[in-house]
Design an enzyme around this catalytic site. Structure first.
Site, mmCIF file in Angstrom:
data_model
loop_
_atom_site.group_PDB
_atom_site.id
_atom_site.type_symbol
_atom_site.label_atom_id
_atom_site.label_comp_id
_atom_site.label_asym_id
_atom_site.label_seq_id
_atom_site.Cartn_x
_atom_site.Cartn_y
_atom_site.Cartn_z
ATOM 1 N N LEU A 104 0.811 -1.174 0.162
ATOM 2 C CA LEU A 104 0.042 -0.124 -0.010
ATOM 3 C C LEU A 104 1.040 1.232 -0.037
ATOM 4 C CD1 LEU A 104 -3.055 0.780 0.182
ATOM 5 C CD2 LEU A 104 -2.866 1.016 2.602
ATOM 6 N N ASP A 105 0.626 2.112 -1.114
ATOM 7 C CA ASP A 105 1.732 3.054 -1.225
ATOM 8 C C ASP A 105 1.844 4.077 0.103
ATOM 9 O OD1 ASP A 105 1.927 2.227 -3.853
ATOM 10 O OD2 ASP A 105 0.231 3.587 -4.415
ATOM 11 N N TRP A 106 3.148 4.674 -0.003
ATOM 12 C CA TRP A 106 3.333 5.662 1.178
ATOM 13 C C TRP A 106 2.229 6.749 1.272
ATOM 14 C CZ3 TRP A 106 4.036 10.613 1.264
ATOM 15 C CH2 TRP A 106 4.518 11.189 -0.150
ATOM 16 N N SER A 108 -0.777 6.641 0.454
ATOM 17 C CA SER A 108 -2.119 5.949 0.565
ATOM 18 C C SER A 108 -2.386 5.344 2.090
ATOM 19 C CB SER A 108 -2.545 4.892 -0.377
ATOM 20 O OG SER A 108 -2.266 5.015 -1.627
#
Length: 243
Positions: A104-106, A108
């Site tokens: 999960l992207d930084w 997000s």
């Protein structure tokens, strides 16, 4: 005991997820009966001497399963070479090794599952098992319904191949943006952001709200909890593991 692929054995012993175990094998850090292992090789952990960095594998750990509401600005990784906060910072009181399931992207936020169960982690992220991930996404502007239909059908040209199919539902609008509920069954790198950038409606906020049967209910950013026995059994059913 029947022979199994080495990456599965390493994952079962809590050394790494199956994908990370493949990297260990490729790096030549794993040996079987004194010989450097190769990708795809099988072994019997009860009969063969399997070493990692010259040392025997640790015994299989007690399986642990946690659900974390990852805040914005946190890396979904075991460690970060740049010293940025990672999801592991929330588990400093736990001695057993854990690793996040998927990414999960930084920039997000939302649901991240962490475990030491390598086989479950592998299956949850493998496209074969089609485990749905749901997101609440805020995009710039107001996408045309016809364009959203194309997004849902997939096949838009991205750098790493066609965009995946996704369920798309408009759940809210403001003067300058639209809130969407999206459900995908694969987890390619930043695929939602890249898809909506392509159609001219870049993502402004992204929150993962569900992964298979798990949801964020009852959690705030930075909070975590162990999975219940019922949730663990349900997850295993989703990916055809014995319960």
């Amino acid at each position: 005991m029947a022979q199994e692929r080495l990456q599965k054995i390493l994952a079962h012993h809590g050394v790494a997820s199956r994908r990370k175990a493949e990297e260990l094998i490729k790096a030549g850090r794993v040996t079987v009966n004194g010989k450097v292992a190769r990708i795809g090789q099988k072994a019997d952990p009860l009969r063969d001497e399997i070493l990692l960095d010259g040392k025997p594998l640790p015994p299989p750990p007690e399986p642990l399963y946690f659900l974390l509401y990852k805040p914005y600005g946190v890396i979904t990784s075991v460690k970060d070479p740049q010293g940025r906060p990672t999801v592991m910072d929330f588990f400093r009181g736990i001695k057993q090794r854990l690793f996040p399931v998927g990414r999960l992207d930084w920039d997000s936020e939302g649901l991240v599952l962490l475990t030491n169960d390598g086989e479950l982690a592998y299956r949850l992220t493998h496209p074969k098992f089609q485990v749905p991930r749901s997101y609440l996404v805020k995009v710039k502007g107001h996408p045309d319904p016809k364009v959203l239909k194309k997004v849902s059908e997939g096949g838009l040209p991205l750098q790493d191949g066609p965009s995946p199919k996704m369920e798309v539902k408009v759940v809210g609008r403001t003067a300058r943006s639209t809130w969407l509920h999206l459900t995908l069954r694969e987890g390619r790198n930043r695929v939602i952001r890249r898809t909506f950038e392509l159609i001219g409606h870049p993502v402004r906020k992204l929150r993962r709200v569900a992964y298979g049967p798990l949801t964020l209910e009852g959690l705030r950013p930075g909070q975590l909890r162990p999975l219940t026995e019922a949730e663990i059994k349900e997850l295993k059913k989703w990916v055809k593991l014995p319960v």
